[in-house]
Scaffold this motif. Structure first.
Motif: not given
Length: 209
Positions: A79, A84-85, A88, A91-92, A190-192, A194-195, A198
């Protein structure tokens, strides 16, 4: 009944504690229920193997942290120094616990302990000292510092962000354990997460500052 070894007994107590603490809560779970679920006849088994209730809880969290670290380490190495990275990667790694009932229970437990991470005082909990998780926290704070966010606000936001991620994961884990149908698929969830996390960290400073 066959005798069990010390390590086997410890593992049984840890797994029983995961079940009891996840369903009854860290404060509500009773040691006698853990001992009984682990199939131990000695009511002092927890004290013998872990020293105390706190020692058993630390062992549960250390095991959960070790599993997550295996996922997080390569993600963190790859990363860039970007909020953001880094979120992510976090969260992952945390989501890797959603794949098993054991991991789901541990997510429910760790969410209850998010306030003990030590972020606000820069003093990591003993189970977090020297971990990739703590390195991620430090790198994320550095990103916020580079963006001009004051120290107190950085630490408060980091603590809040970790609480949000932990609570979201715990709720998702609860739904899976209960057989409930989530509102969104896991990839979208998961994507949400992260957003939104962030965005929380990158929010503009209050005008009063």
């Amino acid at each position: 009944m066959a005798r069990t070894s010390g390590p086997e007994t410890r593992d049984r107590l840890i797994r029983a504690a995961e079940v009891v603490f996840a369903t009854k809560g860290v404060d509500g779970g009773r040691l006698r229920d853990i001992v009984a679920l682990a199939g131990q006849g000695n009511p002092s088994a927890v004290q013998y193997h872990f020293g105390s209730r706190a020692g058993l809880l630390d062992a549960v969290m250390a095991g959960r942290q070790a599993r997550t670290e295996q996922v997080l380490a390569p993600l963190l190495d790859a990363a860039p120094d970007d909020t953001h990275a880094l979120v992510e990667a976090l969260v992952t790694a945390e989501a890797s616990e959603l794949g098993t009932d054991r991991g789901r229970r541990c997510l429910r437990i760790s969410a209850q302990l998010s306030h003990e991470s030590g972020v606000r005082t820069r003093t990591p909990h003993p189970t977090l000292a020297g971990t990739c998780y703590w390195r991620l926290i430090e790198r994320t704070e550095a990103c916020l510092a580079a963006a001009g966010l004051p120290e107190a606000l950085r630490l408060e936001r980091l603590d809040l962000a970790l609480t949000v991620v932990g609570a979201a994961m715990a709720d998702r884990a609860r739904q899976y354990l209960d057989g409930a149908e989530p509102l969104t698929g896991e990839a979208v969830f998961l994507a949400d997460l992260v957003e939104t996390t962030t965005a929380l960290l990158r929010a503009a400073q209050p005008r009063s500052l």
